[in-house]
Structure formats: structure tokens, C-alpha cells
Design an enzyme around this catalytic site. Structure first.
Site, PDB file in Angstrom:
ATOM      1  N   CYS A 108     -10.586   0.145   7.615  1.00  0.00           N
ATOM      2  CA  CYS A 108      -9.993   1.412   8.041  1.00  0.00           C
ATOM      3  C   CYS A 108     -10.637   2.602   7.342  1.00  0.00           C
ATOM      4  CB  CYS A 108      -8.487   1.404   7.796  1.00  0.00           C
ATOM      5  SG  CYS A 108      -8.009   0.925   6.139  1.00  0.00           S
ATOM      6  N   CYS A 109     -11.006   2.444   6.069  1.00  0.00           N
ATOM      7  CA  CYS A 109     -11.426   3.611   5.298  1.00  0.00           C
ATOM      8  C   CYS A 109     -12.809   4.159   5.667  1.00  0.00           C
ATOM      9  CB  CYS A 109     -11.366   3.302   3.805  1.00  0.00           C
ATOM     10  SG  CYS A 109      -9.704   2.866   3.227  1.00  0.00           S
ATOM     11  N   GLU A 149       0.865  -1.202   0.000  1.00  0.00           N
ATOM     12  CA  GLU A 149       0.000   0.000   0.000  1.00  0.00           C
ATOM     13  C   GLU A 149       0.884   1.228   0.000  1.00  0.00           C
ATOM     14  OE1 GLU A 149      -2.210  -1.056   3.658  1.00  0.00           O
ATOM     15  OE2 GLU A 149      -3.873  -1.569   2.329  1.00  0.00           O
TER      16      GLU A 149
END
Lengths: 641, 641
Positions: B404-405, B306
């Protein structure tokens, strides 16, 4: 092939390279005698299988096939040129193979050494029939070259053993290979032995494929394997076993497997006059040529499964386009041409040969690409972690752990004489499919007729033929009009001929009574062509490729500076081609007008409303096959326009 | 933020969505009460850690942070709008957290439940300090919203525990987080508590990072681990621990880690007036903005790790551009702006917010993108095996196992009031960084001054300010001149002002004695801009992007048909923008002239010398953030020209 001698600068040089460099190098590799390359262990495996050495098997399950391909190549080499030392080496290797053959005829060092009790338990993954196929091809080649039948006897015994285990008859396993190859090999064997059983075994393998209940499931059940996928990962389309072959409409799966299977299918269709099988080949061909082939003749656009993906998915940078797959395409196209003499088959054969195949080997014959992309940005390959693990390399490698490609190029180039001409005795048609400086001798009405071809091809399109014989002979000389050629002139003994009237399926046919000294001159116009792809091919949107004759060109960083995607062809690029003796062992290069961004005009912002000023530049394009033989760097086939 | 109320159509609507839909949905998700989404188990983990339930821990090691982000969002939501039921839910969740806290102050359900004896043994991979950071942020948010200190007390005790274990003092481990986050959280905590130890702990974490001997090696040795890589795969640059932070020149590694770290660094630099630390931030900023940021404000161009890759490597189709990374960029840009008021920081903050962040959430707030590419060919994503395994999806998903987003977007949008204005008491400068319909109240010389902002931004560039107060007050109103704006007009109480004379660092500064009813009108010209990338950015070579104001546009298949790469802008594309009430909940769209290949003119050949005829077409572009809210299909930001 025995009747053909190639003597031109281009292919003659390549064959010389195979004979002088590649065959000795590969023999060294098979014997683990070359430092700093991945070990092969192929010869050692045979020694262990023969009981002459202690040790473990090492290498891929198909390591035997590397020795087989080398022997096949040696057979072609010995046809081209006597070499007693080489023949002795080969004879010894064949004796070793004989000693590794088991009493019942079985021959495979992986199973003999590593899995003695488990023969024929995983046809899907374990390549026994694939290796058998290559051994048969080697035997046929070596027999035809030398007349020696030792290896032929070995493989005939092995085929007898295979027939006793596999087949449709009661008590046999209804198996077929996970990796096709033996089909086309059995056809070669049949043509040497005339033994119908060899033809029938091929026919069985072809038609059993993809039948239900699926054999690969049955054998997986017997092994107690829950997962029913090739190598645990790939669906049955990977091996073209998802459907019976006559029902397959698209070129799916592993591209080398596909090419070998389709080659065997075309051979079989020709031999049996099987129209339905040939139609299946036609369907597959149309799909490949119409939607799944790179302009280089590269095929298979995904590293995952070394496979085809879907129509028009032909990315340039993550192209797989394995060298072996383009070689397989040459095999298949050649066989399609035997079934149905149309220039489209020869066109594709030529496209793959001059581009996707030859790019696989360095000009000195010592390094190889496994993967042949149409665009390289070295930083991306070397710095992006998602690309580092790829078989795609920015420079050719000396050898590969999975060493299928190097010996595959060698055997194709050494046997190239097979691909140039064909003769159809039924209607006495003598075809010229490829233009290469060469001589061929054909027995016609009891006399030897020699056809000589002189040309600078692929660098120009002028080809001179002369006929040498004692008497006269009536036959048709059929010369291919390449698809890339939009205009050609023809003269027979100096007299201009009308080409269009006498052309059939892309071959101009000259029927007459020929006599000694007759001359034919063919002049194929060979301008630089600006090629565009069909709009559905997104990777080429807004771009053009340069082609001249059969040669696809590319830009290299060493000639054009870095950041090749910044280059944009001028609307009138005024392209010219000239031959450069000193460049890349002698190639034609293309120069022309293009534009580049003026770095001094940019404001340095990553994104800007200020249009970048363009400055004119001259570009220089070199043949794609020859790329990466100088400074490593960027390369790109499709150029913005 | 308490002083700011957003009341415009664009962001007001988004905040309403967060309050009404997203917070309840996410609470459901945390409680595993939403069918057909990946289970969260976050609440359950706390119950088990509190000894109130039997069971195993489930989820990522950082699952606690999902609850923390939800609580942080709830804090912001309660500031925006009283909601007793919600507050009760949150209070209960906080009580649960309190019960899960260990007697010594330790708080992390993963270690408490799954690895009780192994706290602080793998700071590199196990996210203990990351979760602590999010819990601190939640505590500060909730305390500021409600005045309730229960969670604040919990995290202060936890920080005391952390300080007793980690630090430069003898007897402590010289550890720091593998995933930065606690640094910026400690700065928030310090600003609430005024406790210098919170500042010092942040300072320690920032400067200990990347020192030698490398702490992550030392703790790996203690664990007996031979492999010294993040998660066994990634180098220390993955966590920006390859060098001391002041020596880092390029934005390397995991992009979210990078943004959180740099945010903490900027906070610390501002607090301490640490010029060398701010210079490090500047270097990193220049690298990111100059070479590694997508036009959408997306960052991190590789799914592997990422992570960032290298300069100008910004591929469109395999972009990663994680939603959380763009959110992190908003955080960082906002903090850079606090250190040094330049419009370039606000420009980037705005770019990321309106594009790369908001693209992460569907218009109804129910579905999320993890990965935000700039080009999508669904067939390629769905049929290419090498892409199927990616987090890149062709449509937004309801929830993610690694969630998480979604809560990250929620907390950012809910706290957006923090990002619009700032006030510098030293020189009495009141900054307007973002144009959003809103009101803000500032206490000046004992009286409340209200600044009202009215605008249709981002759909047009007219912004009206009015001042409301009882008396008079002398201060500077500093209005950002966005980098995208090439021409603007300004009026104060109807009188035209000369902008250039009073502009500093991209802010026009109006210094005067203001009084009730004063009006300022700013008119930012907002034409459609055709943006080109720097020539080194190959993925945009020969292409342009459309931007209007802060909004980056894209083409979608549903408006423009399939095969978007075939579209080429006209040399005079006559682009016009208009607002469409019914499209995508109301957005401006751009239409213009372009060309497409005429499919009827092609000869059907994959490669052809015949140029494809072009036909004129009208294109329609929609805001990038709103893509994929209608029929799924192709999308593309960069358009050929």
C-alpha cells in the site's frame, strides 16, 4: 539447614508466612479447593494415574512438579517447625505418589494417563526428567526433615528405571532433559544415598548435552517430526543444548533452564573437582553478571522463550525477569559460592533474593508475579493490545495456570537456612554469607558450637555475633564484606580490628581460638547509593537507581503521583532513609529532592519550543520487592537524573 | 494542480524521481517483472478476471488498489509532463480493467475470480468499496490529466451498481465500507461529474457508519459467522464503526482507515456546509494533534491493528507510524484547510509531508519503509524474537507483499501541486499554504495571473513571490506564517510591511490591487529549535528533538557512533546548521555540543556507584526523512538533555 534457625523480623516473618499461609494455600490449590483461581488438578492427576479415579489428565505436562515442590517445601517446613497434621497430609500425598508409580518404577502422571505408550519419546519438550528432578528434590527434603524414606525409595526406583532407559551404554537412548533440573536433583540424591550411580547419571546428563548427532533431532526423526525446534518454535539454545556445556560462553535461552543447568554443573564441578567444568560455569557467570542481569537480580529480558536475549539488552518495561529465574540464580550463585568462596557470588545471591525473588510474592504471601518488570505504566499494559497478551501483569495474581513460581518461592524461603552459613572442615573456616538474625550450630572437635547472629538487616548494617560453647575451639570465622559496602568496622570482644589485612576474596577472616561468650561486631556502612549502569545499558541511560544495602528501591505512583518518568533527581538530591513501621509491613524508605514539570507552565501543545518549567518535589522510594502492595499504579526503578 | 508547476530543487527532484524511477519500477512490480521482490500479480488478476488468462487470484483482497494507485499517479505524472509511451501503457491497463468489469458494472478481481457468488457479503473485511474508491480516484486523476473518460465511465457504471446494492432505500443492504476510502473518492467524482447521487452516496456512507443495529453484525449473521470482529481480531473501533461518526471524540482504530474516513468527512462537511460534521472533524483533529501524533507527523503507535492506542502513548522504538497513515494525515489536513483556513492544518500537513511521509521512501525512490519508528537499535530488532516478526525493518525494503505504501507516496508526491495554493473566489483570497519553488496560474477577471514562488525551502526561510499579468487585479495574497516560525519579515515591492496587523488565523493577508512585476518577499526566521514534548509524553521525558523549519532531525550511528542513547546534549549545545551538498543528496545538517560517557573511566561493572565520566563530543544530526540512506545502523530523534 537443620542446624540453622532464622529468628529475625525480616526473614522470620517470611518463613512464618510460608508456614502459616502459603503451604495451606498451595495445598488447597493443588486440590482445586480454592475458588476463583485457575484449576491445578495436580492431585487429581495422581489419583487418575493411580487408577483410583476416572478422568482425563489436566494441566501442563509438568503439573506433577507442583506437588513435588510443595512436598519439598513441606520438608523444609517440618525442619523449621514440627506439624503433625501437615506431616500426615504429606505422608498421604506421598502414598498417593507411590500408588501412581508404575510397576517398573516409572513415575509421571501425564504419560501414565495421557500417553501411556509414549514414554521417553520427546525428552526435548515433555518434561519427564524435569518432573523427576523435582520429585527427587522433594524426596531428599522430606527424608532429611522426617527421616522417612518412603518418597526416597520411590524416586530411587524411578532413577533406576531412568538409568535403564537413558545413558551412553549400548541399547540405551542417549537422551537428556529438555528442561534441566534433574542434574542438581541427582546431586542432592547422591549426597544422601552416596550411590555413585546417581553422581554418574548426573555427569552423563551434563556432558551428553549438546553432543552430535543431536539427540533431540534423533528422537524427532523417530517421532517422524519434521520441525526440529523446542515446542515447534525455539532453537536448541532455548534448552542450552546448542553446544556441549563446556563450550558455552554466553547465558542463552530459557533463563530458568539455564539457571538449573548451571546449578547442576557447579554441583558436579565441586563434587568431582572438575576445573574445566567450573571454568565453563565461570564464563557463563561473567557473561550473566557483566551484561545480562537486571539490577534487581532479575534475568531473562524477553517473554518470547522466557529467555535471555543479548548483551546489555535489559529493557525495563518489557523485562521478563521471571520470579523462577531469579530463584534459579540464587541456586546457582549459592553453588558457585560452594566451589569458590568469593563475595561476588554471595552478592548476586543476596541481590536476587532481596529484590527479584521477593518481588514475586505479595506481602501477605497470597499473590504472585510471574514477570517482574522494572517499570510499569498500567495503561500501556492494559490498553496496548501488543502487551495485553503478556504474562506481565500490573498486579500480582492469586495463582497461575503455569504455577511454577509460587511453590518455587515457598521452597526457597523455607530452606533459606541453607544459604546463610557454610563450613569448610579442611581449613576449619566457618563462613557467614548472608546477614540474617539466626542461630547455627556446628559440631567442632566433638562439641556443639553455637553461633548467634543478631541484626536488623537489611534495614541497617550492624551485625552482632556471639559464640556459645563449653570449651574452646580454634577456627576461622569468615564474614562476608558485601560488594555494596564501601566501609565497614569490626570488633572482636570490643577490640577494633583492621579489616583490610584479614580479607580474602571479600571475606574478613578471623582466625583464633574461640571460647564461650566471644562477641564479634560487624558494622557495615549502609548509606544510600546512587547506582548507574554501564553506558552500554541503554535502558538506564541518563538514569540512576537507588540502593541501600542489598535493597533496590523504586518509585510508586501511590507515593509520587502519576507520570513517574517526568521525575528527575536533583543534582544534589539529599537522600535520606528512615524506617517506617506502618509502611508495607515495615520497611525503610528513601526520601529526597527531585524535580517535576510544572503542569501550569506548559502551553498545552504536544510539542513546543517553550521549555517546561520545573518545580521541586520530594520523592519517596520504597523497596522494589514490596511494590504493588498498596494502590496499584505506576512503578519505576531507574530514575532520570 | 493543472495550474501548478513545481520547479525547486527539493520537490522538483522528488517529482522527477517519481516520474523517472518510481512509476516504471512500480509498473514492473505490478507486472511481476522485477526479480527478487514479493510478487504482486495485480495485472495478472485483471487478466484472469477478464477471462483472458487461466489461473487463480493471488495477493491481498485489495490487490486491485495497487493498479488503481499506479494509474492515479500516472494521471498526475501526465499532468506534470507529457509521456505518450506511459499514456499508452495506462490506456492499455484501463482497457484491461474495462474487460474485467462485469456486465452489471461490478469491478473487483478478487471476488470475480475467487468468490464469484459472494459479492457484498463481507463489507467489513473484504475491501470491495476500498478498491472501488481507489479506482474512482484513478479515474478522476486520469480524466483530469488526459480528458479521456474511459476509466471514468467504468467507475461511474460501477458506482451505479454499488448504489443499486447498498443504501438506505428498501431492498438494499445498509452497508458501508470496512475500510473507508470510497467517501473521499466519491467527493472527487462528484466534483467532476456534478452528479448529486455521487455526493449522496458519500453522505450515506459517512452517516450510516456505526449505526445500530450494526451492519457488520447483520452481515456476519447472514454469513453465519459467530465471531463479530474485524478479521476475527479487532473491535469495531478498528474501522471507526463503533459509533456514528458525529459521536466519535477520539482518533481510535486503524490509523489509515481513520485518516481516509476523516478526509471524506471533511470534504462532505465543506460541500454541504455541515457544521456538526465539521465539528466532529475538529474534535478528532484536536485529539490527534494534541495527544496522538509523533513529532514526525507519524501516527498510529501500535503494530497491533496498525492502530492508535491511547493519549500520549507514543513510544519511539515500537512506533508503527505507517507511511500510509502520514499520507492520510496530509490528505485530511489538506481538507481541513479547505474548510477552515488556519495555519495549524497546514503546519501539520507540512510536518507529516517533510518527515513521516518522506521517510517512507529512500532517496533513490527504490526502497520503502512501511513502519517509521523514531528510534532504532538494529540489534534489538534483529535479535529480539518479539521484534523480529514486526513490519518494522531496520532498512527500507524494495517492495512489500502488502504494497500500500509505495504507490501511495508516489501519488502524493506527483500531485503535490494540489497542496501548495488555494483560491477562494468569494473574497478573492489567494492562499499560499506551502513554500515550494513553483509557478501557479489563476484566472482572475478573465486574465491569467501567474504567481511565481522562488525559495530554497526547507533549507532556508526566504521566499520570493513575483506576479505576472497583463493588467491589474485586486485580490488578497494570503501567505501562511508557519507555526514553527517565531519571527518573520515581509516586503512588498521592497517596502517593509507590518505582519502582525494583517495576520488572520496564521496567514498574513496582503490585499491590494496587484499588477505585473509586483514582488513580495517573505523571510521566515528559521533557527534551530529545541523541541520538548508535553510532560505526559513519557517517551520524550528528559529529551529534546531538533527541528529547523519544518524538518525534524535525527541522529544516525554513521555520523555519531553506536549507542546513541548515551549521547546527552550540552546545556548550551551551540547548535549550528549548514547545507551539505554531498550529504544525502544535499541536506542541511545540524552540529552541536554534547556529552558521551568516557568508556575508559567506567569500572566495567554492569552496575556501579562510580559515576561515569563524561567527555564532550560534537554531534551531527540529519533530516529524519533522509535517515538510513547510508550505512544502516542506529537512529534516534529524541536526544537526552
Amino acid at each position: 539447614m537443620k542446624q540453622v534457625t532464622i529468628n529475625d523480623l525480616f526473614w522470620g516473618k517470611q518463613q512464618k508466612l510460608i508456614l502459616e499461609n502459603v503451604i495451606p494455600f498451595q495445598w488447597g490449590a493443588l486440590n482445586d479447593a480454592i475458588p476463583d483461581i485457575e484449576p491445578s488438578h495436580a492431585i487429581e492427576n495422581f489419583r487418575i494415574a493411580a487408577g483410583e479415579k476416572q478422568g482425563d489428565y489436566y494441566g501442563r505436562v509438568f503439573q506433577d512438579s507442583d506437588l513435588a515442590k510443595w512436598l519439598e517445601t513441606v520438608g523444609y517446613a517440618l525442619t523449621l517447625q514440627k506439624d503433625e497434621a501437615l506431616e500426615q497430609l504429606a505422608d498421604k500425598a506421598i502414598e498417593l505418589i507411590g500408588r501412581a508409580q508404575q510397576p517398573d518404577g516409572y513415575l509421571n502422571t501425564y504419560f501414565t494417563v495421557s500417553k501411556p505408550g509414549q514414554r521417553w519419546t520427546n525428552l526435548r519438550d515433555d518434561h519427564e526428567l524435569y518432573c523427576a528432578g523435582h520429585m527427587i528434590e522433594a524426596a531428599v527434603s522430606y527424608y532429611e526433615a522426617t527421616g522417612k524414606s518412603r518418597l526416597l525409595d520411590i524416586v530411587i526406583r524411578f532413577v533406576e528405571h531412568i538409568s535403564s532407559v537413558l545413558g551412553a551404554e549400548p541399547g540405551k537412548k542417549r537422551g537428556y532433559p529438555g528442561h534441566p533440573e534433574i542434574e542438581l536433583a541427582l546431586m542432592k540424591l547422591y549426597r544422601v544415598t552416596g550411590d555413585k550411580r546417581h553422581l554418574e547419571l548426573c555427569s552423563y546428563f551434563v556432558d551428553e548435552r549438546g553432543q552430535h548427532p543431536h539427540f533431540f533431532d534423533l528422537e524427532a526423526d523417530e517421532r517422524g517430526d519434521a520441525v526440529k525446534l523446542h515446542r515447534g518454535r525455539y532453537p536448541y539454545s532455548y534448552s542450552q543444548s546448542h553446544l556441549p556445556v563446556r563450550e558455552q560462553l554466553a547465558t542463552d535461552g530459557h533463563s530458568v533452564r539455564a539457571m538449573y543447568l548451571y546449578s547442576g554443573m557447579a554441583d558436579l564441578a565441586a563434587e568431582l573437582g572438575d576445573a574445566s567444568l567450573f571454568n565453563a560455569c565461570r564464563e557463563l557467570w561473567s557473561n550473566l553478571i557483566g551484561a545480562r542481569m537486571y539490577i534487581t537480580g532479575g534475568i531473562g529480558s524477553s517473554e518470547y522463550g522466557e529467555a535471555f536475549t543479548f548483551d546489555y539488552d535489559l529493557p525495563n518495561d518489557i523485562a521478563y525477569a521471571e520470579t523462577c529465574a531469579s530463584i534459579g540464580l540464587v541456586f546457582w550463585a549459592h553453588r558457585m559460592l560452594q566451589c569458590d568462596t568469593r563475595n561476588e557470588y554471595a552478592d548476586v545471591m543476596e541481590r536476587a533474593l532481596y529484590n527479584g525473588v521477593m518481588s514475586g510474592m505479595s506481602l501477605d504471601g497470597k499473590k504472585y508475579f510471574y514477570v517482574n518488570p522494572l517499570e510499569i505504566w498500567p495503561e500501556s499494559c492494559e490498553l496496548r493490545e501488543d502487551r495485553k497478551r503478556s504474562r506481565l501483569k500490573t498486579t500480582r495474581q492469586h495463582w497461575w495456570g503455569c504455577a511454577c513460581c509460587p511453590p518455587n518461592i515457598a521452597r526457597l524461603v523455607a530452606s533459606l537456612g541453607d544459604y546463610i552459613y557454610s563450613y569448610n572442615p579442611t581449613n576449619r573456616e566457618w563462613f557467614v554469607h548472608l546477614y540474617m538474625g539466626s542461630k547455627v550450630v556446628q559440631l567442632l572437635d566433638g562439641q556443639h558450637v553455637e553461633l548467634s547472629q543478631t541484626t536488623n538487616y537489611p534495614w541497617d548494617g550492624n551485625v552482632d555475633f556471639s559464640i556459645s560453647m563449653e570449651g574452646q575451639s580454634e577456627f576461622t570465622l569468615a564474614l562476608r564484606l558485601p560488594g555494596w559496602c564501601r566501609s565497614a568496622q569490626l570488633w572482636v570482644n570490643g577490640e577494633a580490628m583492621e579489616i583490610s589485612e584479614s580479607s580474602v576474596n571479600g571475606y574478613v577472616k578471623l582466625h583464633r581460638s574461640w571460647t564461650n561468650g566471644d562477641c564479634v561486631k560487624l558494622a557495615l556502612d549502609m548509606p544510600i547509593e546512587i547506582i548507574r549502569a554501564i553506558p552500554k545499558l541503554r535502558a538506564a541511560a541518563g538514569k540512576a537507581a537507588l540502593q541501600r544495602g542489598p535493597i533496590v528501591f523504586c518509585l510508586e505512583e501511590t507515593d509520587n503521583g502519576a507520570n513517574l518518568p517526568d521525575i528527575c533527581l536533583s543534582s544534589e538530591p539529599k537522600l535520606t532513609a528512615h524506617y517506617e513501621e506502618q509502611t508495607l509491613n515495615g520497611v525503610s524508605v528513601i526520601t529526597g529532592a527531585a524535580f517535576r514539570s510544572d503542569p501550569t507552565s506548559a502551553d498545552g501543545q504536544l510539542y513546543s519550543t517553550a521549555p517546561t518549567k520545573k518545580v521541586p518535589v520530594q520523592i519517596k522510594a520504597v523497596p522494589y520487592f514490596a511494590w504493588c502492595n498498596r494502590e496499584p499504579g505506576e512503578m519505576q526503578v531507574w530514575i532520570r537524573e
